[in-house]
Design an enzyme around this catalytic site. Sequence first.
Site, PDB file in Angstrom:
ATOM      1  N   TRP A 104       0.920  -1.239   0.043  1.00 25.47           N
ATOM      2  CA  TRP A 104      -0.093   0.112   0.170  1.00 25.47           C
ATOM      3  C   TRP A 104       0.669   1.394  -0.026  1.00 25.47           C
ATOM      4  O   TRP A 104       0.364   2.438  -0.570  1.00 25.47           O
ATOM      5  CB  TRP A 104      -0.900   0.070   1.194  1.00 25.47           C
ATOM      6  CG  TRP A 104      -2.091  -1.229   0.998  1.00 25.47           C
ATOM      7  CD1 TRP A 104      -2.243  -2.095   1.882  1.00 25.47           C
ATOM      8  CD2 TRP A 104      -2.981  -1.248   0.011  1.00 25.47           C
ATOM      9  NE1 TRP A 104      -3.150  -2.995   1.407  1.00 25.47           N
ATOM     10  CE2 TRP A 104      -3.487  -2.609   0.261  1.00 25.47           C
ATOM     11  CE3 TRP A 104      -3.196  -0.909  -1.365  1.00 25.47           C
ATOM     12  CZ2 TRP A 104      -4.436  -3.169  -0.561  1.00 25.47           C
ATOM     13  CZ3 TRP A 104      -4.121  -1.320  -2.004  1.00 25.47           C
ATOM     14  CH2 TRP A 104      -4.957  -2.655  -1.806  1.00 25.47           C
ATOM     15  N   ASP A 175      -2.158   6.300   6.105  1.00 22.00           N
ATOM     16  CA  ASP A 175      -3.095   5.490   5.611  1.00 22.00           C
ATOM     17  C   ASP A 175      -3.706   4.460   6.668  1.00 22.00           C
ATOM     18  O   ASP A 175      -2.840   3.685   7.139  1.00 22.00           O
ATOM     19  CB  ASP A 175      -2.637   4.640   4.276  1.00 22.00           C
ATOM     20  CG  ASP A 175      -3.757   3.656   3.946  1.00 22.00           C
ATOM     21  OD1 ASP A 175      -4.835   3.393   4.140  1.00 22.00           O
ATOM     22  OD2 ASP A 175      -3.185   3.112   2.794  1.00 22.00           O
ATOM     23  N   LYS A 199     -12.831  -1.944   5.826  1.00 26.13           N
ATOM     24  CA  LYS A 199     -12.260  -2.729   6.759  1.00 26.13           C
ATOM     25  C   LYS A 199     -12.797  -2.846   8.274  1.00 26.13           C
ATOM     26  O   LYS A 199     -13.617  -3.739   8.596  1.00 26.13           O
ATOM     27  CB  LYS A 199     -10.678  -2.569   6.606  1.00 26.13           C
ATOM     28  CG  LYS A 199     -10.047  -3.168   5.643  1.00 26.13           C
ATOM     29  CD  LYS A 199      -9.594  -2.459   4.619  1.00 26.13           C
ATOM     30  CE  LYS A 199      -8.970  -3.169   3.521  1.00 26.13           C
ATOM     31  NZ  LYS A 199      -8.051  -2.545   2.465  1.00 26.13           N
TER      32      LYS A 199
HETATM   33  C1  LIG Z   1      -7.511  -1.897   1.523  1.00 20.26           C
HETATM   34  C2  LIG Z   1      -6.631  -0.774   1.483  1.00 20.26           C
HETATM   35  C3  LIG Z   1      -6.218   0.163   0.644  1.00 20.26           C
HETATM   36  C4  LIG Z   1      -6.877   0.187  -0.748  1.00 20.26           C
HETATM   37  O1  LIG Z   1      -8.361   0.553  -0.406  1.00 20.26           O
HETATM   38  P1  LIG Z   1      -9.096   1.016  -1.547  1.00 20.26           P
HETATM   39  O2  LIG Z   1     -10.708   1.438  -0.777  1.00 20.26           O
HETATM   40  O3  LIG Z   1      -9.515  -0.477  -2.326  1.00 20.26           O
HETATM   41  O4  LIG Z   1      -8.780   1.782  -2.412  1.00 20.26           O
HETATM   42  C5  LIG Z   1      -5.220   1.077   0.960  1.00 20.26           C
HETATM   43  N1  LIG Z   1      -4.537   0.938   1.914  1.00 20.26           N
HETATM   44  C6  LIG Z   1      -4.512   0.159   2.933  1.00 20.26           C
HETATM   45  C7  LIG Z   1      -3.870  -0.020   4.002  1.00 20.26           C
HETATM   46  C8  LIG Z   1      -5.789  -0.792   2.852  1.00 20.26           C
HETATM   47  O5  LIG Z   1      -5.785  -1.971   3.633  1.00 20.26           O
END
Ligand SMILES: *Cc1c(COP(=O)(O)O)cnc(C)c1O
Length: 365
Positions: A104, A175, A199
């Site tokens: 990521w 993030d 999530k």
């Molecule tokens: C799942 C995830 C993403 C991607 O998320 P999307 O909403 O599919 O773009 C980015 N960063 C982390 C840490 C993730 O777990």
Amino acid sequence: MFNERIHNFNAGPSAIPLAVLKKAQSEFLNFEGTGMSIMEMSHRSKEFEAVLARAINGVKSLLNIPDEYAILFLQGGASLQFSMVPMNLATPGKKIDLIQTGVWTQKAHKEAQKQAEVHIAASSEPDKFMRLPALNEIQISPDASYVHMCSNNTIYGTEFNEYPKPPAHIPLIADMSSNILSRPFDIQQFGLVFAGAQKNLGPSGVTLVIIKKELAERADKALPAMLQYRTYIAENSLYNTPPTFGIYMLALMVEHLIALGGLKAVEVRNIAKAKTLYDEIDRTGFFKCPVKKEDRSRMNVVYRIKGGDENLEKEFVQEAEAAGLAGLKGHRSAGGLRASIYNPVEQASIDALVKFMQDFERRKG
Ligand SMILES: *Cc1c(COP(=O)(O)O)cnc(C)c1O
């Protein structure tokens, strides 16, 4: 075919608390006496505005967010933030610093490079991302526009317990897609945090952004309106039609966490859940977690069988699925097994997984 709900270890989209699903179900056809579903009404109606306020206030109270921050709901997933953050926050002529800890941040790196030169302040790539850089390994450029990091690496199963502290003029951007609201943290350490909702926050389709408002003023006003944070701040996320159902679900999710006693109580549950599972993984050596102990994630538990026996791992996933334990296959880029145990996953599901693991080991060990 299952006639009842099973144990859901999916990485995302992932489990939602039964109480939240039931509440949504009870209001599905007729929301608060309006005679229609929340999905069927204007985003400018007073009923929806109240739902939006519930979502904002829930996040605000769980994280003690002061007024200099805005709480926004965007679309485009966490992945759009990999572009929006540098487009809005990179200052001309300055570097973007990034802490490289997995897929990521690699994706964020690729997008950031389109806006400015990127300096890797630390990287755990030489260790195949099986650990996190220690805080004293992180070398932040003195004139960085900002520092980008990922608080929990969903794929590799690592999670920061402490965050770097760049000098006051360099905002830290995180993030937090896979561990937001799983533990308390101090928002004032950050200039901006973002999280795709699927999530820990509800269904996919909505992205939570918490931003220190003054940072939004860095952006060039020539950027497309939809790609400027200031547009969403000025219009309280109602510049265009927001993902209304996702925001409604997020409101129910945060209210559920408040009812559980807030983030301190949620963290206690998450620590206990993770301990149960890691203790079993470490018990005999049949299962093995490749992640450095101090850096293990409470949300995504990554492990292998007998040092990476792919046939046994395949059998494990198939048998688990048949037994009502879903989503245990590791990410395609990491292999092995992964149990994602976000806030909604109950201790009872962990206990069921541990029981299955013990039985599997007895038969195949
Ligand atoms: C799942 C995830 C993403 C991607 O998320 P999307 O909403 O599919 O773009 C980015 N960063 C982390 C840490 C993730 O777990």
